[in-house]
Design an enzyme around this catalytic site. Structure first.
Site, PDB file in Angstrom:
ATOM      1  N   LYS A  13      57.793  18.226  20.405  1.00  0.00           N
ATOM      2  CA  LYS A  13      56.899  19.067  21.208  1.00  0.00           C
ATOM      3  C   LYS A  13      57.136  18.892  22.710  1.00  0.00           C
ATOM      4  O   LYS A  13      57.291  19.876  23.415  1.00  0.00           O
ATOM      5  CB  LYS A  13      55.424  18.740  20.913  1.00  0.00           C
ATOM      6  CG  LYS A  13      54.953  19.071  19.528  1.00  0.00           C
ATOM      7  CD  LYS A  13      53.439  18.959  19.426  1.00  0.00           C
ATOM      8  CE  LYS A  13      52.876  17.594  19.768  1.00  0.00           C
ATOM      9  NZ  LYS A  13      53.184  16.531  18.789  1.00  0.00           N
ATOM     10  N   ARG A  88      44.358  19.970  18.065  1.00  0.00           N
ATOM     11  CA  ARG A  88      44.830  19.110  16.988  1.00  0.00           C
ATOM     12  C   ARG A  88      43.818  19.048  15.851  1.00  0.00           C
ATOM     13  O   ARG A  88      43.956  18.244  14.930  1.00  0.00           O
ATOM     14  CB  ARG A  88      45.014  17.709  17.547  1.00  0.00           C
ATOM     15  CG  ARG A  88      46.475  17.287  17.686  1.00  0.00           C
ATOM     16  CD  ARG A  88      46.433  15.864  18.170  1.00  0.00           C
ATOM     17  NE  ARG A  88      47.649  15.136  18.033  1.00  0.00           N
ATOM     18  CZ  ARG A  88      48.542  14.983  18.997  1.00  0.00           C
ATOM     19  NH1 ARG A  88      48.415  15.618  20.125  1.00  0.00           N
ATOM     20  NH2 ARG A  88      49.583  14.206  18.805  1.00  0.00           N
ATOM     21  N   ARG A 123      62.871   6.975  19.988  1.00  0.00           N
ATOM     22  CA  ARG A 123      62.260   7.708  21.101  1.00  0.00           C
ATOM     23  C   ARG A 123      61.980   6.786  22.287  1.00  0.00           C
ATOM     24  O   ARG A 123      61.487   5.677  22.126  1.00  0.00           O
ATOM     25  CB  ARG A 123      60.956   8.359  20.652  1.00  0.00           C
ATOM     26  CG  ARG A 123      60.240   9.025  21.825  1.00  0.00           C
ATOM     27  CD  ARG A 123      59.419  10.137  21.404  1.00  0.00           C
ATOM     28  NE  ARG A 123      58.154   9.700  20.825  1.00  0.00           N
ATOM     29  CZ  ARG A 123      57.182  10.555  20.555  1.00  0.00           C
ATOM     30  NH1 ARG A 123      57.341  11.834  20.802  1.00  0.00           N
ATOM     31  NH2 ARG A 123      56.072  10.137  20.030  1.00  0.00           N
ATOM     32  N   ARG A 156      56.965   3.990  23.421  1.00  0.00           N
ATOM     33  CA  ARG A 156      55.515   4.119  23.317  1.00  0.00           C
ATOM     34  C   ARG A 156      54.961   3.118  22.305  1.00  0.00           C
ATOM     35  O   ARG A 156      55.545   2.923  21.249  1.00  0.00           O
ATOM     36  CB  ARG A 156      55.149   5.538  22.867  1.00  0.00           C
ATOM     37  CG  ARG A 156      54.991   6.484  24.022  1.00  0.00           C
ATOM     38  CD  ARG A 156      54.900   7.901  23.574  1.00  0.00           C
ATOM     39  NE  ARG A 156      53.890   8.134  22.555  1.00  0.00           N
ATOM     40  CZ  ARG A 156      53.523   9.357  22.171  1.00  0.00           C
ATOM     41  NH1 ARG A 156      54.079  10.413  22.730  1.00  0.00           N
ATOM     42  NH2 ARG A 156      52.617   9.513  21.239  1.00  0.00           N
ATOM     43  N   ARG A 167      49.758   8.369  11.999  1.00  0.00           N
ATOM     44  CA  ARG A 167      49.734   9.610  12.787  1.00  0.00           C
ATOM     45  C   ARG A 167      50.161  10.791  11.927  1.00  0.00           C
ATOM     46  O   ARG A 167      49.633  11.895  12.067  1.00  0.00           O
ATOM     47  CB  ARG A 167      50.620   9.461  14.032  1.00  0.00           C
ATOM     48  CG  ARG A 167      50.009   8.486  15.038  1.00  0.00           C
ATOM     49  CD  ARG A 167      50.986   8.114  16.118  1.00  0.00           C
ATOM     50  NE  ARG A 167      51.274   9.232  16.998  1.00  0.00           N
ATOM     51  CZ  ARG A 167      52.351   9.302  17.768  1.00  0.00           C
ATOM     52  NH1 ARG A 167      53.248   8.344  17.750  1.00  0.00           N
ATOM     53  NH2 ARG A 167      52.524  10.340  18.538  1.00  0.00           N
TER      54      ARG A 167
HETATM   55  P1  AMP Z   1      50.920  12.944  21.646  1.00  0.00           P
HETATM   56  O1  AMP Z   1      51.635  12.435  22.844  1.00  0.00           O
HETATM   57  O2  AMP Z   1      50.609  14.396  21.731  1.00  0.00           O
HETATM   58  O3  AMP Z   1      51.602  12.566  20.366  1.00  0.00           O
HETATM   59  O4  AMP Z   1      49.494  12.189  21.615  1.00  0.00           O
HETATM   60  C1  AMP Z   1      49.399  10.775  21.525  1.00  0.00           C
HETATM   61  C2  AMP Z   1      48.019  10.360  21.031  1.00  0.00           C
HETATM   62  O5  AMP Z   1      47.009  10.832  21.939  1.00  0.00           O
HETATM   63  C3  AMP Z   1      47.636  10.948  19.675  1.00  0.00           C
HETATM   64  O6  AMP Z   1      48.116  10.167  18.601  1.00  0.00           O
HETATM   65  C4  AMP Z   1      46.110  10.927  19.770  1.00  0.00           C
HETATM   66  O7  AMP Z   1      45.593   9.620  19.565  1.00  0.00           O
HETATM   67  C5  AMP Z   1      45.859  11.290  21.228  1.00  0.00           C
HETATM   68  N1  AMP Z   1      45.747  12.767  21.419  1.00  0.00           N
HETATM   69  C6  AMP Z   1      46.603  13.596  22.072  1.00  0.00           C
HETATM   70  N2  AMP Z   1      46.189  14.881  22.041  1.00  0.00           N
HETATM   71  C7  AMP Z   1      45.040  14.859  21.321  1.00  0.00           C
HETATM   72  C8  AMP Z   1      44.130  15.862  20.912  1.00  0.00           C
HETATM   73  N3  AMP Z   1      44.327  17.166  21.214  1.00  0.00           N
HETATM   74  N4  AMP Z   1      43.052  15.474  20.185  1.00  0.00           N
HETATM   75  C9  AMP Z   1      42.827  14.187  19.869  1.00  0.00           C
HETATM   76  N5  AMP Z   1      43.643  13.186  20.208  1.00  0.00           N
HETATM   77  C10 AMP Z   1      44.740  13.509  20.932  1.00  0.00           C
END
Ligand code: AMP
Length: 210
Positions: A13, A88, A123, A156, A167
């Protein structure tokens, strides 16, 4: 243009959002990056977010919805944006509708769970600007250095194997219903998210007609 980008953890993404941004000249809004910035800054909300992200769980809807609303209300979002990682969950998709946001396209990067687990270990991300790389599939020009801003790349903390599995479970149970919400409206564009980064970008551009 207002675009939503769906995809499991490690589906690409962030990488594809950067490519669309560069093409259309609109910002990418990543709730994950906003959350990581708050955690890195050690703010009270950052400390709360960390209790969820460390376990691979979603941050509660109410907190993320307020954060998103504030971000897309800023002047740089006036001509459109790409939502990377939002919505999400179904309540988040409904909240976007209640805000009166008109979405032009919804893209889903389709990648198998097995491929995702393979990708995550390689990553590396930039802690400063949020750009992501992969040591094999999308390496930076200089080893462990961000191409965009020169910062040293890091792994990360939520990219550990057991957190990745959690996840993925959360993605299937909570985010796929949100995807179905847009599929029901005939807005979902499914893109094969496997193969070289540039080929995936080309598939997205073609689907968007840009
Ligand atoms: P990402 O970088 O998009 O994979 O997000 C990393 C983490 O941030 C996720 O595993 C969630 O814990 C939190 N997170 C990011 N976006 C959201 C969202 N829209 N709703 C809830 N938690 C989020």
């Amino acid at each position: 243009m207002r675009i939503i980008l769906f995809g499991g953890p490690g589906a690409g993404k962030g990488t594809q959002a950067s490519a669309i941004c560069a093409r259309l000249g609109i910002p990418s809004v990543s709730t994950g990056n906003i959350i990581r910035e708050a955690i890195a800054a050690g703010t009270p909300s950052g400390k709360e977010f960390k209790t969820y992200t460390d376990k691979g769980e979603l941050v509660p809807d109410s907190l993320v919805i307020d954060m998103l609303k504030e971000r897309i209300g800023r002047p740089d979002c006036e001509n459109g944006y790409i939502l990377d990682g939002f919505p999400r969950s179904v309540p988040q998709a409904e909240a976007l509708e209640e805000m009166g946001v008109e979405i032009d396209a919804v893209i889903s990067l389709e990648v198998s769970d097995a491929e995702i687990e393979r990708r995550m270990t390689g990553r590396r991300v930039c802690p400063k600007c949020g750009e992501s790389f992969h040591i094999v599939f999308n390496p930076p020009k200089t080893d462990m250095v961000c191409d965009k801003c020169g910062e040293t790349l890091v792994q990360r903390s939520d990219d550990k194997a057991e957190t990745v599995r959690e996840r993925l479970r959360v993605y299937h149970s909570q985010t796929e219903p949100a995807k179905a919400f847009y599929e029901g409206k005939g807005k979902l564009l499914k893109i094969d998210g496997s193969g070289p980064v540039e080929e995936i970008t080309a598939r997205i551009f073609q689907a968007l007609g840009i």
